[in-house]
Design a protein around this motif. Sequence first.
Motif, PDB file in Angstrom:
ATOM      1  N   ARG A  59      17.063  73.174 -40.512  1.00  0.00           N
ATOM      2  CA  ARG A  59      15.889  73.864 -39.989  1.00  0.00           C
ATOM      3  C   ARG A  59      15.050  72.899 -39.169  1.00  0.00           C
ATOM      4  O   ARG A  59      14.678  71.828 -39.639  1.00  0.00           O
ATOM      5  CB  ARG A  59      15.054  74.420 -41.135  1.00  0.00           C
ATOM      6  CG  ARG A  59      13.786  75.146 -40.698  1.00  0.00           C
ATOM      7  CD  ARG A  59      14.083  76.557 -40.301  1.00  0.00           C
ATOM      8  NE  ARG A  59      12.948  77.171 -39.617  1.00  0.00           N
ATOM      9  CZ  ARG A  59      12.841  78.479 -39.378  1.00  0.00           C
ATOM     10  NH1 ARG A  59      13.799  79.289 -39.784  1.00  0.00           N
ATOM     11  NH2 ARG A  59      11.809  78.965 -38.749  1.00  0.00           N
TER      12      ARG A  59
ATOM     13  N   VAL B  80      19.170  73.440 -44.968  1.00  0.00           N
ATOM     14  CA  VAL B  80      18.889  74.697 -45.665  1.00  0.00           C
ATOM     15  C   VAL B  80      20.165  75.298 -46.252  1.00  0.00           C
ATOM     16  O   VAL B  80      20.165  75.809 -47.365  1.00  0.00           O
ATOM     17  CB  VAL B  80      18.215  75.704 -44.713  1.00  0.00           C
ATOM     18  CG1 VAL B  80      18.010  77.041 -45.396  1.00  0.00           C
ATOM     19  CG2 VAL B  80      16.886  75.157 -44.209  1.00  0.00           C
ATOM     20  N   TRP B  81      21.247  75.212 -45.496  1.00  0.00           N
ATOM     21  CA  TRP B  81      22.488  75.888 -45.911  1.00  0.00           C
ATOM     22  C   TRP B  81      23.681  75.046 -45.500  1.00  0.00           C
ATOM     23  O   TRP B  81      23.759  74.573 -44.359  1.00  0.00           O
ATOM     24  CB  TRP B  81      22.565  77.276 -45.266  1.00  0.00           C
ATOM     25  CG  TRP B  81      23.817  78.059 -45.555  1.00  0.00           C
ATOM     26  CD1 TRP B  81      24.611  77.986 -46.650  1.00  0.00           C
ATOM     27  CD2 TRP B  81      24.403  79.046 -44.708  1.00  0.00           C
ATOM     28  NE1 TRP B  81      25.649  78.863 -46.556  1.00  0.00           N
ATOM     29  CE2 TRP B  81      25.545  79.544 -45.366  1.00  0.00           C
ATOM     30  CE3 TRP B  81      24.061  79.584 -43.463  1.00  0.00           C
ATOM     31  CZ2 TRP B  81      26.369  80.519 -44.819  1.00  0.00           C
ATOM     32  CZ3 TRP B  81      24.876  80.566 -42.918  1.00  0.00           C
ATOM     33  CH2 TRP B  81      26.016  81.032 -43.581  1.00  0.00           C
TER      34      TRP B  81
ATOM     35  N   ASN C 278      16.645  73.234 -53.171  1.00  0.00           N
ATOM     36  CA  ASN C 278      16.299  74.153 -52.067  1.00  0.00           C
ATOM     37  C   ASN C 278      17.376  74.244 -50.992  1.00  0.00           C
ATOM     38  O   ASN C 278      17.111  74.683 -49.873  1.00  0.00           O
ATOM     39  CB  ASN C 278      14.971  73.759 -51.417  1.00  0.00           C
ATOM     40  CG  ASN C 278      13.788  74.120 -52.277  1.00  0.00           C
ATOM     41  OD1 ASN C 278      13.836  75.088 -53.040  1.00  0.00           O
ATOM     42  ND2 ASN C 278      12.715  73.345 -52.179  1.00  0.00           N
ATOM     43  N   ILE C 279      18.580  73.820 -51.314  1.00  0.00           N
ATOM     44  CA  ILE C 279      19.721  73.923 -50.388  1.00  0.00           C
ATOM     45  C   ILE C 279      20.725  74.905 -50.977  1.00  0.00           C
ATOM     46  O   ILE C 279      21.004  74.880 -52.178  1.00  0.00           O
ATOM     47  CB  ILE C 279      20.399  72.555 -50.164  1.00  0.00           C
ATOM     48  CG1 ILE C 279      19.399  71.557 -49.571  1.00  0.00           C
ATOM     49  CG2 ILE C 279      21.604  72.690 -49.231  1.00  0.00           C
ATOM     50  CD1 ILE C 279      19.956  70.146 -49.458  1.00  0.00           C
TER      51      ILE C 279
ATOM     52  N   TYR D  45      13.377  79.395 -44.882  1.00  0.00           N
ATOM     53  CA  TYR D  45      13.038  77.975 -44.939  1.00  0.00           C
ATOM     54  C   TYR D  45      13.780  77.230 -46.044  1.00  0.00           C
ATOM     55  O   TYR D  45      13.854  76.008 -46.008  1.00  0.00           O
ATOM     56  CB  TYR D  45      11.531  77.797 -45.138  1.00  0.00           C
ATOM     57  CG  TYR D  45      10.716  78.358 -43.993  1.00  0.00           C
ATOM     58  CD1 TYR D  45      10.581  77.662 -42.801  1.00  0.00           C
ATOM     59  CD2 TYR D  45      10.085  79.593 -44.105  1.00  0.00           C
ATOM     60  CE1 TYR D  45       9.839  78.174 -41.740  1.00  0.00           C
ATOM     61  CE2 TYR D  45       9.337  80.118 -43.058  1.00  0.00           C
ATOM     62  CZ  TYR D  45       9.229  79.411 -41.881  1.00  0.00           C
ATOM     63  OH  TYR D  45       8.501  79.929 -40.838  1.00  0.00           O
ATOM     64  N   THR D  46      14.297  77.948 -47.013  1.00  0.00           N
ATOM     65  CA  THR D  46      14.992  77.302 -48.127  1.00  0.00           C
ATOM     66  C   THR D  46      16.341  77.977 -48.363  1.00  0.00           C
ATOM     67  O   THR D  46      16.615  79.054 -47.821  1.00  0.00           O
ATOM     68  CB  THR D  46      14.163  77.390 -49.421  1.00  0.00           C
ATOM     69  OG1 THR D  46      14.118  78.756 -49.852  1.00  0.00           O
ATOM     70  CG2 THR D  46      12.752  76.857 -49.196  1.00  0.00           C
ATOM     71  N   GLY D  47      17.133  77.328 -49.195  1.00  0.00           N
ATOM     72  CA  GLY D  47      18.416  77.914 -49.549  1.00  0.00           C
ATOM     73  C   GLY D  47      18.276  79.226 -50.284  1.00  0.00           C
ATOM     74  O   GLY D  47      19.135  80.109 -50.178  1.00  0.00           O
TER      75      GLY D  47
END
Length: 319
Positions: free
Chosen positions: A7, A27-28, A103-104, A131-133
């Motif tokens: 991000r 993020v992912w 948070n991923i 914004y987060t996973g």
Amino acid sequence: MVFVYQRTDSAFETANLSEIKELDKIVWIDILQPNEEEIKQIEALFNFKLPTKHDREEIELSSRYWEDSRSIKINSYFFVSFFFVENAKSHYNESVSFVLQDNILFTVRDSELQTFDMLSQMLLSYPKELYTGYDVFMQIFDIRIDRDADLLEYASRECDEIRKKLLWESGSHSVEVLRKISTLQEFTLKVRQSVFDKRRILTAMAKSPKLSKQIKEDLSIMMKDINSLIEFIAIDDNTLDNLQNLFLAQTSIEQNKIIKLFTVASVALMPPTLIASIYGMNFHFIPELSWGAGYHFSLVLMALSSAIPLIYFRKKKWL
């Protein structure tokens, strides 16, 4: 293959494992058919063990959802279909693993899935408030639920077409129609397995202390959508059962018509057969042997004996 989504201030960008510099921007991470080297890199970089193919295919509840102090691990079914039901191989459930940590979101899968392709295009072209996973995970499930709804609508349309064919088209009681009904039943069963699996996962997630209040509210909305899909599945199941019963009833009617035809033919031919048998006896003293019109009399008698049962059956409306 490993696809890393980072991000930036206003958009998402992709990167390779070797290009990762700042973990807090990730993020992912989408992991598709990883090789051993990629698995080792990810496990060393993020300090956790990726689920194996065997782990993804476990059916026990404890293997489908697991949460500890650091992460949430989820194994879920993703229904794969090519929107036709002529072949049972055209639809199946593919196992996908999700790991939420720091948070991923980590996703591990063995095949291409349309849901992930759609999300990838969405992130790169029209970035949303993700914004987060956890946000990405919710978006994946949201896309998947919409996809399942489309599949159920397709199955419903197919049921309507089969019903019209059974009611109004001649020759509709073919093996192909029965095969299509049976394949649609399997199709709906696979969708039901996928939807039930989503409900079980979201129900478990709703109890997690790791989720924010907003995500829990979104989970509640998703649960309502899933419950609506479950009701839709029940309707499709009942419809398919009714179609199968209708097919069997029509097949029974057709068979009865054939049996009735043979029965009538047998009954109609029995009197002429009896008469022919009598006049075919080798006895010297039969009165009609010396009668000049005896042969023609026997033919007329046989014709009448055939006609009388047919007339009787028609008056009784058996024909």
